[in-house]
Scaffold this active site. Structure first.
Site, PDB file in Angstrom:
ATOM      1  N   ARG A 105       0.966  -1.175  -0.243  1.00 46.03           N
ATOM      2  CA  ARG A 105      -0.087  -0.080   0.138  1.00 46.03           C
ATOM      3  C   ARG A 105       1.057   1.270  -0.113  1.00 46.03           C
ATOM      4  O   ARG A 105       1.478   1.535   0.928  1.00 46.03           O
ATOM      5  CB  ARG A 105      -1.056   0.073   1.238  1.00 46.03           C
ATOM      6  CG  ARG A 105      -1.716   1.334   1.630  1.00 46.03           C
ATOM      7  CD  ARG A 105      -2.551   1.351   2.300  1.00 46.03           C
ATOM      8  NE  ARG A 105      -3.787   0.482   1.749  1.00 46.03           N
ATOM      9  CZ  ARG A 105      -5.063   0.508   2.287  1.00 46.03           C
ATOM     10  NH1 ARG A 105      -5.291   1.255   3.559  1.00 46.03           N
ATOM     11  NH2 ARG A 105      -5.962  -0.293   1.985  1.00 46.03           N
ATOM     12  N   HIS A 133      -7.512   0.764  -6.401  1.00 49.68           N
ATOM     13  CA  HIS A 133      -7.662  -0.088  -5.398  1.00 49.68           C
ATOM     14  C   HIS A 133      -8.483  -1.369  -5.788  1.00 49.68           C
ATOM     15  O   HIS A 133      -9.517  -1.668  -5.419  1.00 49.68           O
ATOM     16  CB  HIS A 133      -8.413   0.657  -4.148  1.00 49.68           C
ATOM     17  CG  HIS A 133      -8.702   0.086  -2.829  1.00 49.68           C
ATOM     18  ND1 HIS A 133      -7.723  -1.090  -2.478  1.00 49.68           N
ATOM     19  CD2 HIS A 133      -9.152   0.435  -1.661  1.00 49.68           C
ATOM     20  CE1 HIS A 133      -7.774  -1.464  -1.234  1.00 49.68           C
ATOM     21  NE2 HIS A 133      -8.769  -0.603  -0.659  1.00 49.68           N
ATOM     22  N   GLN A 136     -10.016  -4.037  -3.588  1.00 50.21           N
ATOM     23  CA  GLN A 136     -11.428  -3.635  -2.998  1.00 50.21           C
ATOM     24  C   GLN A 136     -12.583  -3.942  -4.048  1.00 50.21           C
ATOM     25  O   GLN A 136     -13.640  -4.545  -3.684  1.00 50.21           O
ATOM     26  CB  GLN A 136     -11.502  -1.990  -2.755  1.00 50.21           C
ATOM     27  CG  GLN A 136     -12.976  -1.478  -2.215  1.00 50.21           C
ATOM     28  CD  GLN A 136     -13.186  -1.939  -0.898  1.00 50.21           C
ATOM     29  OE1 GLN A 136     -12.379  -2.021  -0.013  1.00 50.21           O
ATOM     30  NE2 GLN A 136     -14.235  -2.595  -0.718  1.00 50.21           N
ATOM     31  N   ASP A 226     -17.487   6.941  -1.307  1.00 50.95           N
ATOM     32  CA  ASP A 226     -16.246   6.740  -0.398  1.00 50.95           C
ATOM     33  C   ASP A 226     -16.158   8.056  -0.047  1.00 50.95           C
ATOM     34  O   ASP A 226     -16.581   9.118  -0.176  1.00 50.95           O
ATOM     35  CB  ASP A 226     -15.289   6.074  -1.597  1.00 50.95           C
ATOM     36  CG  ASP A 226     -14.016   6.041  -0.608  1.00 50.95           C
ATOM     37  OD1 ASP A 226     -13.835   5.962   0.458  1.00 50.95           O
ATOM     38  OD2 ASP A 226     -12.681   6.209  -1.652  1.00 50.95           O
ATOM     39  N   CYS A 266     -16.709   1.165   0.587  1.00 53.13           N
ATOM     40  CA  CYS A 266     -15.542   0.337   1.212  1.00 53.13           C
ATOM     41  C   CYS A 266     -15.001   0.765   2.449  1.00 53.13           C
ATOM     42  O   CYS A 266     -14.203  -0.263   3.031  1.00 53.13           O
ATOM     43  CB  CYS A 266     -14.084   1.116   0.196  1.00 53.13           C
ATOM     44  SG  CYS A 266     -13.951   2.713   0.306  1.00 53.13           S
ATOM     45  N   ARG A 294     -13.568  -8.895   1.497  1.00 54.35           N
ATOM     46  CA  ARG A 294     -12.119  -8.769   1.137  1.00 54.35           C
ATOM     47  C   ARG A 294     -11.308  -9.981   1.576  1.00 54.35           C
ATOM     48  O   ARG A 294     -10.342 -10.482   0.857  1.00 54.35           O
ATOM     49  CB  ARG A 294     -11.468  -7.551   2.183  1.00 54.35           C
ATOM     50  CG  ARG A 294     -12.301  -6.153   1.900  1.00 54.35           C
ATOM     51  CD  ARG A 294     -11.936  -5.553   0.355  1.00 54.35           C
ATOM     52  NE  ARG A 294     -10.445  -5.503   0.353  1.00 54.35           N
ATOM     53  CZ  ARG A 294      -9.555  -4.625   0.762  1.00 54.35           C
ATOM     54  NH1 ARG A 294     -10.274  -3.564   1.216  1.00 54.35           N
ATOM     55  NH2 ARG A 294      -8.454  -4.670   0.437  1.00 54.35           N
TER      56      ARG A 294
HETATM   57  N1   CP Z   1     -11.346  -0.461   2.439  1.00 52.99           N
HETATM   58  C1   CP Z   1     -10.131  -0.506   2.852  1.00 52.99           C
HETATM   59  O1   CP Z   1      -9.210  -0.635   2.147  1.00 52.99           O
HETATM   60  O2   CP Z   1     -10.124  -0.242   4.206  1.00 52.99           O
HETATM   61  P1   CP Z   1      -8.551  -0.149   4.835  1.00 52.99           P
HETATM   62  O3   CP Z   1      -7.798   1.209   4.447  1.00 52.99           O
HETATM   63  O4   CP Z   1      -8.941  -0.149   6.305  1.00 52.99           O
HETATM   64  O5   CP Z   1      -7.619  -0.999   4.553  1.00 52.99           O
HETATM   65  N1  NVA Z   2     -10.399   6.467  -1.424  1.00 54.69           N
HETATM   66  C1  NVA Z   2      -9.898   6.060   0.090  1.00 54.69           C
HETATM   67  C2  NVA Z   2     -10.136   4.644   0.350  1.00 54.69           C
HETATM   68  C3  NVA Z   2      -9.616   4.001   1.564  1.00 54.69           C
HETATM   69  C4  NVA Z   2      -9.892   2.655   1.766  1.00 54.69           C
HETATM   70  C5  NVA Z   2      -8.358   6.467   0.361  1.00 54.69           C
HETATM   71  O1  NVA Z   2      -7.651   6.232  -0.650  1.00 54.69           O
HETATM   72  O2  NVA Z   2      -7.967   7.043   1.424  1.00 54.69           O
END
Ligand code: CP
Ligand code: NVA
Length: 308
Positions: A105, A133, A136, A226, A266, A294
Site C-alpha cells: 500500500r 484499489h 476492494q 467513498d 469501502c 475482502r
Molecule cells: N477499504 C479499505 O481498504 O480499508 P482499509 O483502508 O482499512 O484497509
Molecule cells: N479513497 C480512500 C479509500 C480508503 C480505503 C483513500 O484512498 O483513502
C-alpha cells in the site's frame, strides 16, 4: 495470469470471474469450518506486507488470508524501507530472494510498477495506491453478485470523488457488464483514460459520467460512495467538504434509486459527511458484507497468483 496484480485490468475477464467463483467456494468452506482443504495451499511460502498508509481491513484480511492458506507473513517496517532508504526496485529485488509475494500500500502507482518490473518471480499485489484499489473492487463485485445473483445489466452508481476506489470499481464493472455511472463535482471526475481503458475491455460496457448526483442515482440498483478526502489529501479536506456536500449519500438521494437499492462503501466511513447514519445503517446497506468479502477474494487471488 500476469505475474502481478496492480490493477483490475491485469486480470482477464475470465480470471476475474474465476476469482469470484473461487472466493465464493472459500467462503462456503469457511462457514462450514472446512479450513483444512485450503490450509496448506501456501505452505512454506512467505508473503511480505508493506504499508505506508494506514489500514484496518486490507492489512487484517491479507494477514488472515495468508495464515488460513498456510503461509507466513512478514511485516517489514516501511517508514524508511519503502520511501527513503533505497529504491523501490532494490526493495523488491531483496524481497524476491526471500518471499513469494509483496502486498504493498503506497502513494504513487508507479512505485508498484517499479517493484513489479524489477522482479521476475516476486508477485506484487496493489493494496491501494493513490489511483487504484483493485482488491476492494474484487470484494465489491463478490458482494453485488451475492445480492443480485447476476451482475450483467444491473445499474451501479458511484457518487463522490473519482478516486482510486471509483477507478477500480469502474474497471471491474465494465468487465463484468455492470452498467456503471459516476457522479462527481466538476474537476473531480474520472479521467478520459480511465473510462476509455475500461470500455476497451468490453465493447458493450456502459460507463457514464454525471455532475448531477440525483440524475446519476435515478433508477439505480445500488449506490456506492467513498471518503471525500482520501489518504494523502488531508490538506484539501475543508475545500472538499464544501465541494462534495451535495453528493452526500442521504435518504433523499437514496430515494431516487430503485426501491430496495443496495448501499455500498469501502470503509472507513465518515458518518455525517459522505454518508448519513441512516443510510449506512439501513437494512439495504451491505458495507460489512464488502468488508467480509475482502478476506475471501484475497484468499482466491493469492491462490491464483501463487499456486498456478
Ligand atoms: N477499504 C479499505 O481498504 O480499508 P482499509 O483502508 O482499512 O484497509
Ligand atoms: N479513497 C480512500 C479509500 C480508503 C480505503 C483513500 O484512498 O483513502
Amino acid at each position: 495470469m500476469k505475474k502481478d496484480f496492480l490493477s483490475i485490468l491485469d486480470l482477464t475477464t475470465a480470471d476475474l470471474k474465476r476469482c469470484l467463483d473461487v472466493a465464493a467456494e472459500f467462503k462456503r468452506g469457511r462457514a462450514e469450518r472446512q479450513g483444512a482443504p485450503t490450509a496448506s495451499l501456501l505452505a512454506g511460502q512467505h508473503v511480505a506486507l508493506l504499508f505506508d498508509k494506514p489500514s484496518l481491513r486490507t492489512r487484517a484480511t491479507f494477514e488472515i488470508a495468508v495464515r488460513e492458506l498456510g503461509g507466513e507473513i512478514i511485516n517489514p517496517t516501511v517508514d524508511e524501507t519503502l520511501a527513503k532508504r533505497e529504491t523501490m526496485a532494490d526493495v523488491a529485488r531483496n524481497l524476491e530472494r526471500w518471499v513469494a509475494a509483496a502486498i504493498i500500500r503506497t502513494f504513487k502507482q508507479e512505485r508498484l510498477v517499479e517493484a513489479a518490473c524489477a522482479t521476475t518471480r516476486l508477485r506484487i499485489i496493489n493494496a491501494l495506491s493513490d489511483t487504484e484499489h483493485p482488491c476492494q473492487a474484487l470484494a465489491d463485485m463478490m458482494t453485488l453478485r451475492e445480492h443480485w445473483g447476476t451482475l450483467a445489466g444491473r445499474v451501479l452508481t458511484f457518487v463522490g470523488d473519482g478516486n482510486n476506489v471509483a477507478t477500480s470499481l469502474v474497471q471491474a464493472s465494465a468487465m463484468l457488464g455492470v452498467r456503471i455511472r459516476v457522479a462527481s463535482p466538476d474537476g473531480y471526475g474520472l479521467s478520459d483514460r480511465v473510462v476509455d481503458e475500461a470500455i476497451g475491455r468490453n465493447a458493450s460496457a456502459s460507463v457514464e459520467q454525471f455532475i448531477d448526483p440525483h440524475k446519476a442515482v435515478s433508477g439505480a440498483d445500488a449506490v456506492y460512495t467513498d471518503a471525500w478526502t482520501s489518504m494523502g489529501q488531508e490538506n484539501e479536506s475543508r475545500l472538499r467538504q464544501n465541494t462534495f456536500f451535495p453528493y452526500q449519500a442521504n435518504a433523499e438521494l437514496m430515494a431516487k434509486a430503485k426501491p430496495g437499492a443496495l448501499f455500498l462503501h469501502c470503509l472507513p466511513a465518515h458518518r455525517g459527511e459522505e454518508v448519513t447514519d441512516e443510510v449506512i445503517e439501513a437494512p439495504t446497506s451491505v458495507v460489512f458484507d464488502q468488508a467480509e468479502n475482502r478476506l475471501h477474494t484475497e484468499k482466491a487471488l493469492l491462490t491464483m497468483l501463487l499456486t498456478e
